[in-house]
Design a protein around this motif. Structure first.
Motif, PDB file in Angstrom:
ATOM      1  N   SER A   1      -2.001   5.791   4.871  1.00 27.26           N
ATOM      2  CA  SER A   1      -1.954   5.359   3.636  1.00 27.26           C
ATOM      3  C   SER A   1      -2.564   6.814   2.684  1.00 27.26           C
ATOM      4  CB  SER A   1      -2.958   4.558   3.405  1.00 27.26           C
ATOM      5  OG  SER A   1      -4.462   4.857   3.898  1.00 27.26           O
ATOM      6  N   THR A   2      -2.957   8.013   3.343  1.00 22.44           N
ATOM      7  CA  THR A   2      -3.130   9.215   2.538  1.00 22.44           C
ATOM      8  C   THR A   2      -2.027   9.854   2.574  1.00 22.44           C
ATOM      9  OG1 THR A   2      -3.588  10.225   4.787  1.00 22.44           O
ATOM     10  CG2 THR A   2      -5.566   9.142   3.435  1.00 22.44           C
ATOM     11  N   GLY A   3      -0.795   9.586   2.904  1.00 19.68           N
ATOM     12  CA  GLY A   3       0.665  10.273   2.750  1.00 19.68           C
ATOM     13  C   GLY A   3       0.573  11.314   4.043  1.00 19.68           C
ATOM     14  N   GLU A   4      -0.481  11.179   4.894  1.00 20.78           N
ATOM     15  CA  GLU A   4      -0.454  12.346   6.191  1.00 20.78           C
ATOM     16  C   GLU A   4       0.633  11.708   6.865  1.00 20.78           C
ATOM     17  OE1 GLU A   4      -3.161  14.337   9.647  1.00 20.78           O
ATOM     18  OE2 GLU A   4      -4.144  12.968   8.006  1.00 20.78           O
ATOM     19  N   LEU A   5       1.560  12.709   7.658  1.00 18.70           N
ATOM     20  CA  LEU A   5       2.470  12.117   8.445  1.00 18.70           C
ATOM     21  C   LEU A   5       2.043  12.342  10.018  1.00 18.70           C
ATOM     22  CD1 LEU A   5       5.430  11.604   9.143  1.00 18.70           C
ATOM     23  CD2 LEU A   5       5.920  13.882   9.047  1.00 18.70           C
ATOM     24  N   ASN A   6       2.135  11.303  10.546  1.00 22.20           N
ATOM     25  CA  ASN A   6       1.547  11.108  11.959  1.00 22.20           C
ATOM     26  C   ASN A   6      -0.133  11.526  12.281  1.00 22.20           C
ATOM     27  OD1 ASN A   6       4.238  10.227  13.128  1.00 22.20           O
ATOM     28  ND2 ASN A   6       4.652  12.399  13.149  1.00 22.20           N
ATOM     29  N   GLY A   7      -0.768  11.155  11.355  1.00 22.53           N
ATOM     30  CA  GLY A   7      -1.966  11.160  11.601  1.00 22.53           C
ATOM     31  C   GLY A   7      -2.912  10.434  12.471  1.00 22.53           C
ATOM     32  N   MET A   8      -4.303  10.529  12.726  1.00 21.20           N
ATOM     33  CA  MET A   8      -4.940   9.684  13.880  1.00 21.20           C
ATOM     34  C   MET A   8      -5.873   8.832  13.232  1.00 21.20           C
ATOM     35  SD  MET A   8      -3.431  10.738  16.906  1.00 21.20           S
ATOM     36  CE  MET A   8      -4.093  11.852  18.253  1.00 21.20           C
ATOM     37  N   SER A   9      -6.096   8.496  12.025  1.00 18.02           N
ATOM     38  CA  SER A   9      -7.404   8.040  11.486  1.00 18.02           C
ATOM     39  C   SER A   9      -7.271   6.378  11.709  1.00 18.02           C
ATOM     40  CB  SER A   9      -7.428   8.049   9.983  1.00 18.02           C
ATOM     41  OG  SER A   9      -6.502   7.569   9.253  1.00 18.02           O
ATOM     42  N   GLY A  10      -6.161   5.931  11.987  1.00 12.55           N
ATOM     43  CA  GLY A  10      -6.286   4.307  12.126  1.00 12.55           C
ATOM     44  C   GLY A  10      -5.953   3.598  10.867  1.00 12.55           C
ATOM     45  N   GLU A  11      -5.844   4.299   9.823  1.00 13.24           N
ATOM     46  CA  GLU A  11      -5.658   3.442   8.517  1.00 13.24           C
ATOM     47  C   GLU A  11      -4.384   2.787   8.501  1.00 13.24           C
ATOM     48  OE1 GLU A  11      -5.994   6.188   5.412  1.00 13.24           O
ATOM     49  OE2 GLU A  11      -8.106   6.975   6.006  1.00 13.24           O
ATOM     50  N   GLU A  12      -3.938   2.125   7.177  1.00 13.23           N
ATOM     51  CA  GLU A  12      -2.717   1.206   7.079  1.00 13.23           C
ATOM     52  C   GLU A  12      -2.044   2.493   7.398  1.00 13.23           C
ATOM     53  OE1 GLU A  12      -0.336  -1.336   3.960  1.00 13.23           O
ATOM     54  OE2 GLU A  12      -1.952  -0.348   3.346  1.00 13.23           O
ATOM     55  N   MET A  13      -0.464   1.968   8.234  1.00 14.29           N
ATOM     56  CA  MET A  13       0.478   3.003   8.453  1.00 14.29           C
ATOM     57  C   MET A  13       1.798   2.444   7.961  1.00 14.29           C
ATOM     58  SD  MET A  13      -0.435   3.782  12.195  1.00 14.29           S
ATOM     59  CE  MET A  13      -0.165   2.552  13.172  1.00 14.29           C
ATOM     60  N   PHE A  14       2.743   3.203   7.534  1.00 19.08           N
ATOM     61  CA  PHE A  14       3.889   2.979   6.832  1.00 19.08           C
ATOM     62  C   PHE A  14       5.183   3.706   7.841  1.00 19.08           C
ATOM     63  CE2 PHE A  14       0.922   3.102   3.548  1.00 19.08           C
ATOM     64  CZ  PHE A  14       1.219   2.099   2.987  1.00 19.08           C
ATOM     65  N   ASP A  15       6.169   3.088   8.432  1.00 22.01           N
ATOM     66  CA  ASP A  15       7.214   3.679   9.211  1.00 22.01           C
ATOM     67  C   ASP A  15       7.412   4.724   8.563  1.00 22.01           C
ATOM     68  OD1 ASP A  15       7.162   1.945  11.704  1.00 22.01           O
ATOM     69  OD2 ASP A  15       8.186   0.657  10.607  1.00 22.01           O
ATOM     70  N   ALA A  16       8.024   5.826   9.124  1.00 22.16           N
ATOM     71  CA  ALA A  16       8.565   6.926   8.476  1.00 22.16           C
ATOM     72  C   ALA A  16       9.895   7.252   9.353  1.00 22.16           C
ATOM     73  CB  ALA A  16       7.546   8.141   8.447  1.00 22.16           C
ATOM     74  N   PRO A  17      11.146   6.585   8.921  1.00 23.96           N
ATOM     75  CA  PRO A  17      12.361   6.728   9.629  1.00 23.96           C
ATOM     76  C   PRO A  17      12.902   8.007   9.167  1.00 23.96           C
ATOM     77  CG  PRO A  17      12.437   5.076   8.005  1.00 23.96           C
ATOM     78  CD  PRO A  17      11.007   5.302   8.160  1.00 23.96           C
ATOM     79  N   THR A  18      14.039   8.369   9.804  1.00 25.74           N
ATOM     80  CA  THR A  18      14.755   9.326   9.133  1.00 25.74           C
ATOM     81  C   THR A  18      15.662   8.821   7.925  1.00 25.74           C
ATOM     82  OG1 THR A  18      16.700   8.884  10.730  1.00 25.74           O
ATOM     83  CG2 THR A  18      15.230  10.365  11.426  1.00 25.74           C
ATOM     84  N   GLN A  19      16.107   9.528   7.200  1.00 29.84           N
ATOM     85  CA  GLN A  19      16.979   8.959   6.158  1.00 29.84           C
ATOM     86  C   GLN A  19      18.246   8.182   6.659  1.00 29.84           C
ATOM     87  OE1 GLN A  19      18.195  12.456   3.894  1.00 29.84           O
ATOM     88  NE2 GLN A  19      16.679  11.994   2.391  1.00 29.84           N
ATOM     89  N   ALA A  20      18.914   8.519   7.952  1.00 27.41           N
ATOM     90  CA  ALA A  20      19.870   7.943   8.386  1.00 27.41           C
ATOM     91  C   ALA A  20      19.562   6.471   9.073  1.00 27.41           C
ATOM     92  CB  ALA A  20      20.466   8.671   9.618  1.00 27.41           C
ATOM     93  N   GLU A  21      18.288   6.490   9.376  1.00 36.17           N
ATOM     94  CA  GLU A  21      17.747   5.017  10.117  1.00 36.17           C
ATOM     95  C   GLU A  21      17.567   4.133   8.852  1.00 36.17           C
ATOM     96  OE1 GLU A  21      15.296   6.580  13.947  1.00 36.17           O
ATOM     97  OE2 GLU A  21      14.298   6.432  12.168  1.00 36.17           O
TER      98      GLU A  21
END
Length: 121
Positions: A26-46
């Protein structure tokens, strides 16, 4: 190329859930480890494939017709809606919204496609 954080949030809002290898916190960090809310980050193609297969929306980056004559290579976006009751092709932004790279144009097209889904809810 992995989608941007704001795009990932919008994708989740409209139902994208792909268990991608990458995710944003939720902070915008990519692949962080805090366990906060997460958002899938697929590739543009996916995400582009999901829009096409699940919502019949094709988002693509295109070169303007005059790119060859002007010698300037910029990109626009185009959305094609495939469903039978709303089949249409439209250049969403036209010449007032030009992107210097194909990836930037595609990202904008993905966002436009996601917003189209959101507007229909």
């Amino acid at each position: 190329m992995i989608i941007e954080f704001e795009t990932a949030k919008l994708a989740k809002e409209v139902g994208f859930d792909n268990d991608s290898k990458n995710y944003y916190e939720s902070t915008g960090e990519l692949n962080g480890m805090s366990g906060e809310e997460m958002f899938d980050a697929p590739t543009q193609a996916e995400l582009q494939t999901w829009l096409r297969e699940e919502h019949e929306i094709v988002a693509q980056a295109v070169m303007p017709n005059d790119a060859c004559s002007t010698g300037v290579v910029d990109y626009e976006i185009e959305l094609i809606v495939l469903s039978e009751n709303r089949r249409s092709t439209k250049n969403i932004y036209g010449r007032d919204m030009i992107f210097p790279t194909w990836e930037e144009a595609l990202e904008a097209g993905l966002v436009a496609g996601l917003k189209l889904i959101n507007d229909e809810k």
